[in-house]
Design a protein around this motif. Structure first.
Motif, PDB file in Angstrom:
ATOM      1  N   GLU A 178     -62.684  78.888  41.632  1.00  0.00           N
ATOM      2  CA  GLU A 178     -62.489  79.088  40.212  1.00  0.00           C
ATOM      3  C   GLU A 178     -61.775  80.360  39.936  1.00  0.00           C
ATOM      4  OE1 GLU A 178     -65.314  76.195  37.820  1.00  0.00           O
ATOM      5  OE2 GLU A 178     -66.115  76.835  39.391  1.00  0.00           O
ATOM      6  N   SER A 179     -62.281  81.447  40.579  1.00  0.00           N
ATOM      7  CA  SER A 179     -61.898  82.894  40.409  1.00  0.00           C
ATOM      8  C   SER A 179     -60.393  82.945  40.621  1.00  0.00           C
ATOM      9  CB  SER A 179     -62.726  83.753  41.242  1.00  0.00           C
ATOM     10  OG  SER A 179     -62.411  83.696  42.709  1.00  0.00           O
ATOM     11  N   LEU A 180     -60.029  82.113  41.537  1.00  0.00           N
ATOM     12  CA  LEU A 180     -58.543  82.220  41.889  1.00  0.00           C
ATOM     13  C   LEU A 180     -57.743  81.202  40.678  1.00  0.00           C
ATOM     14  CD1 LEU A 180     -58.636  81.870  45.800  1.00  0.00           C
ATOM     15  CD2 LEU A 180     -58.229  83.810  44.410  1.00  0.00           C
ATOM     16  N   GLY A 181     -58.398  80.632  39.906  1.00  0.00           N
ATOM     17  CA  GLY A 181     -57.584  79.644  38.893  1.00  0.00           C
ATOM     18  C   GLY A 181     -57.236  78.440  39.529  1.00  0.00           C
ATOM     19  N   LEU A 182     -58.314  77.926  40.644  1.00  0.00           N
ATOM     20  CA  LEU A 182     -58.144  76.682  41.345  1.00  0.00           C
ATOM     21  C   LEU A 182     -59.360  75.878  40.692  1.00  0.00           C
ATOM     22  CD1 LEU A 182     -57.601  78.048  44.912  1.00  0.00           C
ATOM     23  CD2 LEU A 182     -55.923  76.922  43.457  1.00  0.00           C
ATOM     24  N   SER A 183     -59.397  74.667  41.208  1.00  0.00           N
ATOM     25  CA  SER A 183     -60.300  73.568  40.848  1.00  0.00           C
ATOM     26  C   SER A 183     -61.393  74.043  41.572  1.00  0.00           C
ATOM     27  CB  SER A 183     -59.776  72.175  41.020  1.00  0.00           C
ATOM     28  OG  SER A 183     -59.048  71.827  40.302  1.00  0.00           O
ATOM     29  N   ARG A 184     -62.960  73.607  41.420  1.00  0.00           N
ATOM     30  CA  ARG A 184     -63.974  74.005  42.044  1.00  0.00           C
ATOM     31  C   ARG A 184     -63.990  73.244  43.425  1.00  0.00           C
ATOM     32  NH1 ARG A 184     -69.690  74.073  39.781  1.00  0.00           N
ATOM     33  NH2 ARG A 184     -71.066  73.817  41.606  1.00  0.00           N
ATOM     34  N   ASN A 185     -64.257  74.040  44.525  1.00  0.00           N
ATOM     35  CA  ASN A 185     -64.231  73.637  45.709  1.00  0.00           C
ATOM     36  C   ASN A 185     -62.916  73.317  46.521  1.00  0.00           C
ATOM     37  OD1 ASN A 185     -67.345  73.643  46.304  1.00  0.00           O
ATOM     38  ND2 ASN A 185     -67.473  71.929  44.939  1.00  0.00           N
ATOM     39  N   THR A 186     -61.750  74.002  45.825  1.00  0.00           N
ATOM     40  CA  THR A 186     -60.718  74.057  46.573  1.00  0.00           C
ATOM     41  C   THR A 186     -60.610  74.676  47.834  1.00  0.00           C
ATOM     42  OG1 THR A 186     -59.657  73.658  44.403  1.00  0.00           O
ATOM     43  CG2 THR A 186     -58.178  74.403  46.394  1.00  0.00           C
ATOM     44  N   ILE A 187     -61.186  75.919  47.733  1.00  0.00           N
ATOM     45  CA  ILE A 187     -61.320  76.844  48.994  1.00  0.00           C
ATOM     46  C   ILE A 187     -61.981  75.907  50.208  1.00  0.00           C
ATOM     47  CG2 ILE A 187     -62.103  78.811  50.074  1.00  0.00           C
ATOM     48  CD1 ILE A 187     -61.783  80.186  47.557  1.00  0.00           C
ATOM     49  N   GLN A 188     -61.219  75.761  51.124  1.00  0.00           N
ATOM     50  CA  GLN A 188     -61.606  74.844  52.518  1.00  0.00           C
ATOM     51  C   GLN A 188     -62.157  75.826  53.833  1.00  0.00           C
ATOM     52  OE1 GLN A 188     -62.527  71.382  52.571  1.00  0.00           O
ATOM     53  NE2 GLN A 188     -62.342  71.961  50.363  1.00  0.00           N
ATOM     54  N   SER A 189     -62.484  77.013  53.180  1.00  0.00           N
ATOM     55  CA  SER A 189     -62.973  78.000  54.456  1.00  0.00           C
ATOM     56  C   SER A 189     -64.010  78.910  54.128  1.00  0.00           C
ATOM     57  CB  SER A 189     -61.708  78.706  54.849  1.00  0.00           C
ATOM     58  OG  SER A 189     -62.028  79.797  55.539  1.00  0.00           O
ATOM     59  N   PRO A 190     -65.092  79.036  54.558  1.00  0.00           N
ATOM     60  CA  PRO A 190     -66.133  79.806  54.085  1.00  0.00           C
ATOM     61  C   PRO A 190     -65.636  81.419  54.261  1.00  0.00           C
ATOM     62  CG  PRO A 190     -67.070  78.472  55.728  1.00  0.00           C
ATOM     63  CD  PRO A 190     -65.432  78.158  55.798  1.00  0.00           C
TER      64      PRO A 190
END
Length: 199
Positions: free
Chosen positions: A92-104
Motif C-alpha cells: 500500500e505504500s507503493l499505491g498498490l493493493s494489499r499483498n501485491t508485493i510477491q517478494s520478501p
C-alpha cells in the motif's frame, strides 16, 4: 507435637505458594508487563523475522538508517511476524493493493524506504514516524496542525476521523507505536538478559 509441626510446615508452604502466584499475576497485569520478556516471550522477534535480519540490515544501511535495523525488525514483526510474503505489508505504500508485493526482499526494500520517508517528514520523531508507517504520511501533517507533537490521543483521534470520512468501521491501528515498541523493547531486554546469564 508432630501434628502441630506438620500443620505449621503445610501452612508456610501454602502461604509461600500463594505469594508466588500473586506476584506472577500482579506482574502479568501491571502496566510494565509488556517490558518483562520472561512473561512475554511471544512478544519478541520470531525466528521467521530473524531470518530476514541480513536483508533488513543491508537495506537499512543502503537507505542511511542502519541504526534503525532493530526497529525495522520490530515493524516487520508487527506487520506479519514473518509469515507473509509481503513481510512489511508495504504494498500500500507503493499505491498498490494489499499483498501485491510477491517478494520478501522487495517488501523490505519498499517498507524501509517508506519508513525513512516517514522519519524525514517527521523530523526524526520516531513515534510519529512509526504511527505514520501505519496510518500514512498524511498523519505527520495532521499532527503538525494539531500541536506538532505525536501523542496516543492524536492517533486515536485521527483514526476515528479517517474511519468516519471513509465510512469504514475502523482505520489503521491507533496503538501501532505501542505494539511495535513492545517487540523492540522485549527483544532488547531478552538479549541483555541472555548476555548477563552467559557471563
Amino acid at each position: 507435637m508432630t501434628k502441630i509441626i506438620k500443620l505449621i510446615i503445610s501452612s508456610s508452604l501454602l502461604i509461600g505458594v500463594s505469594f508466588v502466584i500473586l506476584y506472577i499475576l500482579s506482574t502479568m497485569y501491571s502496566p510494565q508487563a509488556d517490558h518483562v520478556p520472561l512473561l512475554n516471550d511471544q512478544r519478541v522477534i520470531s525466528p521467521e523475522v530473524e531470518n530476514y535480519r541480513p536483508i533488513i540490515a543491508e537495506t537499512a544501511k543502503v537507505n542511511g538508517i542502519g541504526q534503525y535495523t532493530d526497529l525495522i525488525m520490530a515493524i516487520t514483526m508487527q506487520e506479519s511476524k514473518g509469515k507473509a510474503i509481503d513481510v512489511m505489508q508495504a504494498s500500500e505504500s507503493l499505491g498498490l493493493s494489499r499483498n501485491t508485493i510477491q517478494s520478501p526482499k522487495k517488501s523490505i526494500q519498499a517498507g524501509t524506504r517508506y519508513f525513512k520517508k516517514a522519519l524525514v517528514r517527521a523530523n526524526g520523531d520516531v513515534p510519529l514516524a512509526l504511527q505514520s508507517y501505519n496510518f500514512g504520511l498524511g498523519f505527520v501533517d495532521y499532527v503538525k496542525s494539531h500541536g506538532g507533537k505525536y501523542t496516543p490521543e492524536l492517533a486515536r483521534q485521527f483514526s476515528k476521523e479517517k474511519a468516519k470520512e471513509l465510512h469504514w468501521s475502523s482505520y489503521g491501528d491507533p496503538k501501532y507505536v505501542e505494539h511495535v515498541m513492545r517487540y523492540y523493547t522485549n527483544e532488547k531486554q531478552k538479549r541483555e538478559l541472555a548476555k548477563r546469564n552467559s557471563e
